[in-house]
Design an enzyme around this catalytic site. Structure first.
Site, short mmCIF file in Angstrom:
data_model
loop_
_atom_site.label_atom_id
_atom_site.label_comp_id
_atom_site.label_asym_id
_atom_site.label_seq_id
_atom_site.Cartn_x
_atom_site.Cartn_y
_atom_site.Cartn_z
N LYS A 1 0.83 -1.22 0.00
CA LYS A 1 0.00 0.00 0.00
C LYS A 1 0.86 1.25 0.00
O LYS A 1 0.47 2.27 -0.55
CB LYS A 1 -0.91 0.03 1.24
CG LYS A 1 -1.96 -1.04 1.27
CD LYS A 1 -2.82 -0.93 2.51
CE LYS A 1 -2.08 -1.20 3.79
NZ LYS A 1 -1.58 -2.56 3.98
N GLY B 1 3.97 -0.38 9.06
CA GLY B 1 5.26 0.20 8.70
C GLY B 1 5.39 0.30 7.20
O GLY B 1 4.96 -0.60 6.49
N HIS B 2 5.90 1.40 6.72
CA HIS B 2 6.25 1.44 5.31
C HIS B 2 7.60 2.11 5.15
O HIS B 2 8.00 2.96 5.95
CB HIS B 2 5.16 2.09 4.44
CG HIS B 2 4.64 3.37 4.96
ND1 HIS B 2 3.48 3.47 5.67
CD2 HIS B 2 5.13 4.61 4.86
CE1 HIS B 2 3.28 4.72 6.00
NE2 HIS B 2 4.25 5.44 5.53
P1 IMP Z 1 -1.27 -6.32 16.43
O1 IMP Z 1 -1.88 -5.39 15.44
O2 IMP Z 1 0.13 -5.96 16.83
O3 IMP Z 1 -2.16 -6.53 17.63
O4 IMP Z 1 -1.14 -7.77 15.73
C1 IMP Z 1 -2.28 -8.54 15.40
C2 IMP Z 1 -2.05 -9.29 14.10
O5 IMP Z 1 -1.99 -8.36 13.03
C3 IMP Z 1 -0.75 -10.09 14.04
O6 IMP Z 1 -0.97 -11.24 13.26
C4 IMP Z 1 0.19 -9.16 13.32
O7 IMP Z 1 1.22 -9.86 12.67
C5 IMP Z 1 -0.77 -8.53 12.32
N1 IMP Z 1 -0.34 -7.20 11.88
C6 IMP Z 1 -0.41 -6.04 12.55
N2 IMP Z 1 0.06 -5.02 11.80
C7 IMP Z 1 0.42 -5.56 10.63
C8 IMP Z 1 0.94 -4.99 9.41
O8 IMP Z 1 1.16 -3.78 9.28
N3 IMP Z 1 1.16 -5.87 8.41
C9 IMP Z 1 0.89 -7.20 8.51
N4 IMP Z 1 0.40 -7.76 9.61
C10 IMP Z 1 0.16 -6.95 10.67
#
Ligand code: IMP
Length: 442
Positions: free
Chosen positions: A16, A40-41
């Site tokens: 994205k 993160g980007h």
């Molecule tokens: P949280 O958002 O840190 O609570 O993580 C919950 C789930 O979302 C986990 O499986 C993370 O790996 C996934 N996740 C959170 N942010 C991202 C992202 O930016 N890209 C891909 N997976 C994400």
């Protein structure tokens, strides 16, 4: 003029960042509407590469206002680091605005996220451990601290003292962690408040002004559809709403101002963290996709799980987000493969299923039904028009468009801005893009 939402159509990491960077050129305002420093980007400024977690990459365009909206959760320390690094590179941050009603990630949120993941054992979610879930949980529990509390010295003292004392028994008794000193937290966060105060605004009002002035507004989603708290692969989801519907809530606008919704999907699929993934490839092909696609998380550095394109999920993303068109990224990663598979349906207990099952137990039973297409085995990195693509690559794209019943507006073939085929300008062009289900002009 058009107000556009850009969302991830898979499990996040769809590329994205590149698509929003391309579209930000036409945007007067970019609004990030949910998520926090879990996203993160990567941005390249003056030859220097660094990672942004909260600030939209639109900040690199001098006349584009960037708003971190009300639906986000903000870790002030990380945000300040991002601002400082941009300013050190002479990037003008006077166009950055932070919503006064965004929630603040506190030290206990991070501690609880980490400790809870450890405690869950084989039930763990695989979170980024950035405190995202606990910050949103406190928002819903109405014990959160918002940016407007942070920047009000008296409010911060009162709110912080209360919440730290409220959370300390949780840290101590539930997770066996030492308690936090409320005064130390107040001091630390007062310093953050001093740095961030100038950026804090009534963001919904600011967006409304941009709407009135008929500016182009880009609403940027973080993560992806399958990580949506309500419509994703619960419980293996994030704690916010990355889907298009989340843009209105998270930015504070009505749905009537939205003109288009663009979904971004990789030409294959990746996922980070735990949870079912029907098209996952654990063998050699998965490794090739991971290596060529450099599939490592921007935030945590974790290796992403890789698999074939899943059109059941794609169709679901089209439906849940009301997608007008798709941007397909990383097509070049498939360049070397002899054959490419696409999941067209699932088999569950001997039955064919064409729709994404919201039931996690059923989803974990899904066996992909594949259609195999020939690969093109030549580089697409230099292609700039659909006509430049090898026939098999074009057929692959047409097949995806046909399966998902949505046109493809953008094809990305590498990290740099010019490694892109704009099939149709998704903002100013006709509502429907050129590449329709049959690959014919529409
Ligand atoms: P949280 O958002 O840190 O609570 O993580 C919950 C789930 O979302 C986990 O499986 C993370 O790996 C996934 N996740 C959170 N942010 C991202 C992202 O930016 N890209 C891909 N997976 C994400």
């Amino acid at each position: 003029m058009a107000n556009v939402i850009v969302i991830g159509a898979q499990w996040g990491d769809e590329g994205k960042g590149k698509v929003t960077d391309l579209l930000s050129r036409s945007a007067d305002v970019v609004v990030r509407y949910q998520g926090g420093v879990n996203a993160g980007h990567t941005v390249v400024v003056q030859g220097q590469t660094f990672k942004l977690h909260l600030i939209p990459s639109g900040i690199l365009y001098p006349n584009t206002a960037c708003i971190i909206g009300s639906g986000t959760v903000i870790d002030p320390q990380v945000l300040i680091e991002e601002i400082d690094r941009l300013e050190a590179l002479n990037v003008d941050t006077s166009n950055l605005f932070i919503s006064q009603t965004a929630h603040v990630t506190m030290p206990y949120h991070r501690l609880i996220d980490q400790a809870a993941e450890d405690k869950r054992g084989d039930q763990k979610i695989g979170t980024t451990k950035r405190g995202i879930g606990p910050t949103y949980a406190d928002k819903a529990d109405r014990t959160g601290i918002r940016m407007l509390d942070l920047i009000d010295p008296d409010g911060l003292k009162e709110r912080c003292e209360w919440t730290v004392n409220y959370k300390n028994p949780v840290l101590e008794k539930l997770y066996n962690l030492p308690p936090l000193d409320p005064q130390a937290v107040i001091e630390q966060y007062s310093a953050y408040a001093d740095r961030l105060r100038p950026f804090v605004v009534d963001s919904s009002l600011k967006i409304a002004e941009a709407v009135r002035e008929r500016h182009n507004i880009l609403f940027e989603g973080a993560q992806g559809t399958l990580l949506d708290l309500d419509h994703g692969t619960y419980p293996y989801v994030t704690s916010s709403n990355p889907i298009a519907g989340g843009a209105c809530v998270g930015a504070g606008v009505g749905p009537t101002i939205i003109d288009r919704v663009i979904g971004v999907a990789k030409a294959y699929t990746t996922r980070v963290g735990e949870g079912p993934f029907p098209t996952e490839l654990n063998g050699e092909v998965g490794k090739i996709l991971g290596d060529i696609g450099a599939e490592f998380g921007t935030t945590t550095g974790r290796a992403r799980r890789c698999g074939w394109f899943d059109a059941v999920i794609g169709r679901y993303a089209v439906r849940i987000n009301g997608l007008d068109c798709l941007a397909i990224t990383k097509l070049d990663v498939l360049d070397s493969l002899e054959e490419i598979k696409v999941c067209v349906a699932y088999e569950i207990d001997g039955e064919t299923c064409h729709h994404f099952p919201s039931n996690a137990a059923l989803f974990s039973k899904c066996q992909p039904i594949y259609k195999t297409l020939p690969g093109w085995q030549q580089s697409t990195a230099e292609c700039r028009h659909l006509d430049d693509l090898p026939k098999q690559a074009l057929d692959y794209l047409k097949f995806l468009a046909e399966l998902m019943e949505v046109p493809i507006a953008i094809v990305s073939l590498g990290a740099s801005r010019d490694q892109t085929i704009i099939v149709e300008d998704p903002i100013h062009g006709p509502k429907r893009a050129l590449l329709n289900a049959n690959g014919d002009p529409v």
